[in-house]
Enzyme design. Sequence first.
Site, PDB file in Angstrom:
ATOM      1  N   ALA A  89      31.664   3.405 -28.934  1.00  0.00           N
ATOM      2  CA  ALA A  89      32.501   4.290 -28.313  1.00  0.00           C
ATOM      3  C   ALA A  89      33.757   3.429 -28.156  1.00  0.00           C
ATOM      4  CB  ALA A  89      32.131   4.888 -27.346  1.00  0.00           C
ATOM      5  N   LYS A 105      17.756   5.643 -36.688  1.00  0.00           N
ATOM      6  CA  LYS A 105      18.201   4.340 -36.220  1.00  0.00           C
ATOM      7  C   LYS A 105      17.881   3.668 -34.840  1.00  0.00           C
ATOM      8  CE  LYS A 105      22.214   5.763 -34.436  1.00  0.00           C
ATOM      9  NZ  LYS A 105      23.008   5.638 -33.302  1.00  0.00           N
TER      10      LYS A 105
END
Lengths: 353, 353
Positions: free
Chosen positions: B148, B199
């Site tokens: 982010a 993942k």
Amino acid sequence: MSTVAILGAGIMASALTFPVTDNGHQVNLVGTHLDRDIIDSIQRTGIHPELGLKMPENVTAFQLEEAEAAFADADVAMSGVNSFGVDWAGAHLATLLKPGMKVLSITKGMQADENGKLTMFPDVLRAAVGEPLASQVTWSAIVGPSIAGELAVGHDTCVVFCGEDQASLDELQQMWTTDYYHIWTSTDFIGHEVGAATKNIYAFAAGFADGLLAKAGKENDRYRMYNYGAAIFAQGQTELTQFIELLGGDVATAKGLGGVGDMFVTSMGGRNVRAGKFVGQGIPFSEVRDTHMKGVTMEGVAAIRVIGGALAPLTERGVISEDDFPLLRALHAIIVDDAPLEIPWDKFFGGRR
Amino acid sequence: MSTVAILGAGIMASALTFPVTDNGHQVNLVGTHLDRDIIDSIQRTGIHPELGLKMPENVTAFQLEEAEAAFADADVAMSGVNSFGVDWAGAHLATLLKPGMKVLSITKGMQADENGKLTMFPDVLRAAVGEPLASQVTWSAIVGPSIAGELAVGHDTCVVFCGEDQASLDELQQMWTTDYYHIWTSTDFIGHEVGAATKNIYAFAAGFADGLLAKAGKENDRYRMYNYGAAIFAQGQTELTQFIELLGGDVATAKGLGGVGDMFVTSMGGRNVRAGKFVGQGIPFSEVRDTHMKGVTMEGVAAIRVIGGALAPLTERGVISEDDFPLLRALHAIIVDDAPLEIPWDKFFGGRR
């Protein structure tokens, strides 16, 4: 117990003596003309100066002049030189090999001719050895994510022994397998060699992000550039997979140790990554080569030059499209034309849409 | 110019306001009940306290009670909560969405029922919203390697907007694309959501090597354990690929941004990796959860519990074989049974041979 003779005493070849001697086999380690100091050191102190470790008891070190004696009774003959020594190694192996030997190569990479035709190094070795001898021995190679020193100190390492003769692969696997050295075998020689050659290419690009951060004075910022690195890695994997397919390998190889696994470990550091970092800092590659990393062996750069150089003739012949391999094309321009670093994001992953 | 309303003001949702406001769009950012302090801070000072950055001018922050007003005229409605908030978000979106809106979700993951049936979170949202409304909006999701903060500070980031409606994907792509935010679109919703969920699983395992080094007192040794990490990564990629295939996604997705790219970035650090490092140090997972990382959100651990928990019923039903997913099975035993860390190397890559 078997005898292994190795031509080349670099860190990878030397690290491989640890698991095989743990299993009681004998190794004759022969230095090239570049390895004189290494062999000297091992003979005098037992220490491999570059690995920084004491070599196993069952390893006997030989200078190049004694190669013939070292190879005389070997069951396994190893080529332990890097990609720059493959022609040299081929010429020497031609005189050292004997029918029935199992050849095991750690030399990874490909040569290209002016038409873009790519030849894997084990095939280069085979051609140098010539017939009939080349067909009287078996040819195998070690690929996969393996940092030499980690193997030598016994950290878990998973690799693939690949080749065309399954019986040889099985024997070699048995000779080298320990509780820390985990070996798979594969007859997808092409896929594994292509993976081994191309991962060095993308490791060079893995250095860019840190260089860009340094250039911007953001080396200690809270936010790194892992997104950038991940996109490069994913495009690298995309191109590696296409290369395997293009050269007739098994694409399933791309998702395993010899593909993504090896690219991962190579991207974590080393000389190729360091060279890429300089380029990320905005330094033209010619200056990196001639000043900052003068004299340093960079297999990734060599692979970019050779394999990247094959893209133009392959495109001209219609074998690949202009839109294929955008990352490698950009890397080739950086290496060969001193092009500034500009990632062609729009062309990644088959083009933006 | 369009209006985007976002439910959830965490770091990822908030980072996504940067590129879209750079393009002149307006964002109404609505905090959940957990985001009160974040919204307070943005309203008072403009600063997002977790990102540590000043939010863009075109972002208006709303507390949850004002959600209706914030969503009233929105063209795009985003679910910006993490995987633990998906049921909550679905219930709220059911009252906030209006026909014609384009829903864009950053919530990644899957839910499993007792038969091992796995449902992607966008489908969970869709079910919570219910018909006819669910079919009167379009559903898309953002996947790919995107930390982010890196996006928020404008570092190059490559992602995939995936969904079923190409026209919506094209519009959303145009709204968000900048010179640092590079967007591909894909209608392989399943493949991308499976990649996004799995993942996190393998990121947990990516922490083991550093933990093992610490346990052995070798944290500052010359030789790390990258070989170990690379083998885990390659097996992770192998299992991720098989999962995509198993659930009916496009296996080509595995080699791109939403597969290996996202797994790469997630393995570079974060909470899942940190939890794995504790396990590598030899600490039973229950102690990691209850002491060392008490109260910390670990999406990877949750995914191991949910998806790993589906493996037994799937095996029983004959959908997968006992030899499939050896790494995830080992991780599940660590999380659920407090099993010690033991990597089943022999079962990796389809079994040793």
